[in-house]
Design a protein around this motif. Structure first.
Motif: not given
Ligand code: 9L3
Ligand code: MG
Length: 131
Positions: A11-12, A26, A37-39, A41-42, A77, A83, A117, A120
């Motif tokens: 989620v972002a 990042r 990126e939009l902040p 994570g998993k 992804l 995502l 990234v 996004d």
């Molecule tokens: N990711 C891509 N775009 C984003 C975010 C938050 C995350 N806006 C991708 C990067 C990593 C995976 O998702 O491959 C997990 O994200 P994180 O836990 O490393 O932030």
């Protein structure tokens, strides 16, 4: 025992204040470091998207948010990760880059010039419509 079709959601959050979107740079992994990126994570197993996004933005930015509507379409992804972005409203705190290299606020014109990234980038039209 997970079925092969199972996927994990990432989620972002789209934080928008005064027609500017918050982007985070990042710090890792190496192939994504320096890109924006939009902040987020998993999502943990058994966790709701909204709970996960509140937790991630507290961990990454030291802000408390309320999660709103989804933004754009889900992005595959690869590697079993999907995502998904949501609008979020900040209810307390000022964003700080606790896990990122830097933060910045961008308007619609700047968003087109940023090294986002790849995943996004697909949300740019949806984000511009919100700015
Ligand atoms: N990711 C891509 N775009 C984003 C975010 C938050 C995350 N806006 C991708 C990067 C990593 C995976 O998702 O491959 C997990 O994200 P994180 O836990 O490393 O932030
Ligand atoms: Mg993250």
């Amino acid at each position: 025992m997970g079925a092969v079709s199972e996927s994990r959601t990432v989620v972002a959050g789209a934080v928008i204040v005064n027609a500017r979107l918050l982007l985070a740079q990042r710090a890792h992994p190496a192939e994504l470091a320096g890109r924006w990126e939009l902040p987020g994570g998993k999502v943990e197993p058994g966790e709701q998207d909204t709970t996960a996004l509140v937790r991630e933005l507290r961990e990454e930015l030291a802000i408390d948010v309320v999660v709103g509507d989804p933004v754009g379409a889900d992005v595959d992804l690869g590697g079993g990760l999907v995502l998904r972005a949501y609008r979020v409203n900040v209810v307390s705190g000022t964003p700080a880059p606790l896990e990122h290299s830097a933060l910045r606020w961008v308007d619609a014109a700047e968003l087109h010039t940023i090294d986002l990234v790849a995943a996004d980038r697909q949300w740019i039209p949806d984000l511009v419509a919100l700015l």
